[in-house]
Design a protein around this motif. Structure first.
Motif, PDB file in Angstrom:
ATOM      1  N   HIS A 253       5.048   1.543   1.515  1.00 34.55           N
ATOM      2  CA  HIS A 253       4.723   0.556   0.487  1.00 34.55           C
ATOM      3  C   HIS A 253       5.892   0.332  -0.467  1.00 34.55           C
ATOM      4  O   HIS A 253       6.680   1.240  -0.731  1.00 34.55           O
ATOM      5  N   ASN A 254       5.949  -0.866  -0.965  1.00 34.77           N
ATOM      6  CA  ASN A 254       7.021  -1.272  -1.861  1.00 34.77           C
ATOM      7  C   ASN A 254       6.504  -1.225  -3.304  1.00 34.77           C
ATOM      8  O   ASN A 254       6.082  -2.237  -3.863  1.00 34.77           O
TER       9      ASN A 254
ATOM     10  N   CYS B 281       1.563  -2.520  -4.422  1.00 33.82           N
ATOM     11  CA  CYS B 281       2.617  -2.786  -3.458  1.00 33.82           C
ATOM     12  C   CYS B 281       3.009  -4.258  -3.531  1.00 33.82           C
ATOM     13  O   CYS B 281       2.149  -5.133  -3.480  1.00 33.82           O
TER      14      CYS B 281
ATOM     15  N   CYS C  23       2.195  -5.838   0.409  1.00 31.42           N
ATOM     16  CA  CYS C  23       0.854  -6.031   0.970  1.00 31.42           C
ATOM     17  C   CYS C  23      -0.223  -6.091  -0.109  1.00 31.42           C
ATOM     18  O   CYS C  23      -1.390  -6.306   0.196  1.00 31.42           O
TER      19      CYS C  23
ATOM     20  N   CYS D  50       1.614   0.460   4.978  1.00 32.15           N
ATOM     21  CA  CYS D  50       1.919  -0.877   4.500  1.00 32.15           C
ATOM     22  C   CYS D  50       2.013  -1.865   5.659  1.00 32.15           C
ATOM     23  O   CYS D  50       2.558  -1.550   6.708  1.00 32.15           O
TER      24      CYS D  50
END
Ligand SMILES: [Zn+2]
Length: 72
Positions: free
Chosen positions: A14-15, A31, A34, A60
Motif C-alpha cells: 500500500h501507498n 492508501c 487503492c 494493495c
C-alpha cells in the motif's frame, strides 16, 4: 504500535504516508492507490478493536493506468 501497523500496511504494497488524526486516540492511514484504509486506537475500549481496516488484511490493488493511446 503505529510504526508497526504502518509497516504491515507497507509490506502489503500500500501507498501510505502520514497518519491522519481522527480525534481522541484514533488514527487512520489511507492508501493513495487503492483507497483502502487502516484505523488504530491507542486505548481501545474492551469492546473495541485496536487495529482495523482492509489495508492490513488485503494486499494493495494498484489502479489500472489509462493507456495513452485511445483508438476507436
Ligand atoms: Zn493500497
Amino acid at each position: 504500535m503505529m510504526e508497526e501497523t504502518k509497516n504491515i500496511v507497507l509490506s502489503r504494497g500500500h501507498n501510505v504516508k502520514n497518519w491522519q488524526v481522527l480525534g481522541n486516540d484514533c488514527y487512520a492511514l489511507e492508501c493513495a492507490d487503492c483507497k483502502k484504509t487502516v484505523m488504530i486506537k491507542e486505548r481501545p475500549l474492551p469492546n473495541e478493536i485496536k487495529v482495523g481496516g482492509e489495508a492490513v488484511a488485503v494486499n494493495c490493488v494498484k489502479p489500472v493506468k489509462e493507456k495513452k493511446l485511445r483508438k476507436k
